[in-house]
Enzyme design. Sequence first.
Site, PDB file in Angstrom:
ATOM      1  N   TYR A  92       0.836  -1.208   0.000  1.00 62.87           N
ATOM      2  CA  TYR A  92       0.000   0.000   0.000  1.00 62.87           C
ATOM      3  C   TYR A  92       0.871   1.258   0.000  1.00 62.87           C
ATOM      4  O   TYR A  92       0.672   2.171  -0.813  1.00 62.87           O
ATOM      5  CB  TYR A  92      -0.914  -0.017   1.226  1.00 62.87           C
ATOM      6  CG  TYR A  92      -1.781   1.216   1.376  1.00 62.87           C
ATOM      7  CD1 TYR A  92      -2.980   1.318   0.689  1.00 62.87           C
ATOM      8  CD2 TYR A  92      -1.405   2.269   2.214  1.00 62.87           C
ATOM      9  CE1 TYR A  92      -3.785   2.443   0.816  1.00 62.87           C
ATOM     10  CE2 TYR A  92      -2.197   3.400   2.346  1.00 62.87           C
ATOM     11  CZ  TYR A  92      -3.386   3.472   1.649  1.00 62.87           C
ATOM     12  OH  TYR A  92      -4.166   4.598   1.775  1.00 62.87           O
TER      13      TYR A  92
ATOM     14  N   LYS B  83       1.397   4.200  -3.026  1.00 66.73           N
ATOM     15  CA  LYS B  83       1.221   5.626  -2.780  1.00 66.73           C
ATOM     16  C   LYS B  83       2.512   6.397  -3.071  1.00 66.73           C
ATOM     17  O   LYS B  83       2.488   7.515  -3.596  1.00 66.73           O
ATOM     18  CB  LYS B  83       0.779   5.866  -1.335  1.00 66.73           C
ATOM     19  CG  LYS B  83      -0.616   5.354  -1.003  1.00 66.73           C
ATOM     20  CD  LYS B  83      -1.682   6.068  -1.820  1.00 66.73           C
ATOM     21  CE  LYS B  83      -3.090   5.673  -1.378  1.00 66.73           C
ATOM     22  NZ  LYS B  83      -4.145   6.322  -2.207  1.00 66.73           N
TER      23      LYS B  83
END
Length: 252
Positions: free
Chosen positions: A124, A128
């Site tokens: 994750y 990002k």
Amino acid sequence: MARRVAIVVGATGFTGQFLVKQLCESEEYAAVSVIVRRDFSYKHAKLDIQVKNFDRLEESDLDIADDLFCCLGTTWKKAKSKENFERVDLEYPLRIASLAKKRGIPNFHVVSAIGSNKKSLFFYSRVKGKMEEGLIEMELPHLFIYRPSLLTGGRGEFRLGERLSEGVFQLINPLLIGPLKRMRSIEGKQLAFSMYHYAIHNTKKNVTIYKPLDILNAKPMEKIEEQPISREELFNWDNRGDIFVDQEKINK
């Protein structure tokens, strides 16, 4: 005073819904356009809703605007694969930013996350980080990146892990002070307000990154209410000498 025009992508999401409402109810924005993949239930006189296929977005799909807010983001439950997750959290923001640059939209605001790093061990955070790097390399006129910590506050879907985390943070948030304050959870409504707040108090830097404390510290301006003057005070000429003009000073 000229008023602003905004575009919101990801308006049906957790933060996006709060942001659209904030923008529509503000005095600074005259019009708000949302680009969504499905119908949007919120209605407002300022609001224009465009249902689009994000895989086929083109420059002409974007209105001329001052600010484009990208609140796109998905979950493992919805994405079901790394490829689908990257499509929503990485590919779409980069494509939309590219179209915004071609369209001449000066300000691009995007929701990222604390710990974003393209070299992170966590998928994750790595996605990002790649998104942030891609946007920075694009050399947009003005890029605003928001890195919240854990987001809380009444999501539409039930997520056991996040509900447990919210409960824990409700207990420990008051204990997180000083340097630890940046680890406090942030309500989705507060993140949305900070995006609106920093949009109208634009830094004019090429790239600005807002960390959790910056997001938490965004507060509404306090309105100073003028107190009415009583009749006795209004006609007390001895105390209101400022309303009389000294003729001798004028003649000089």
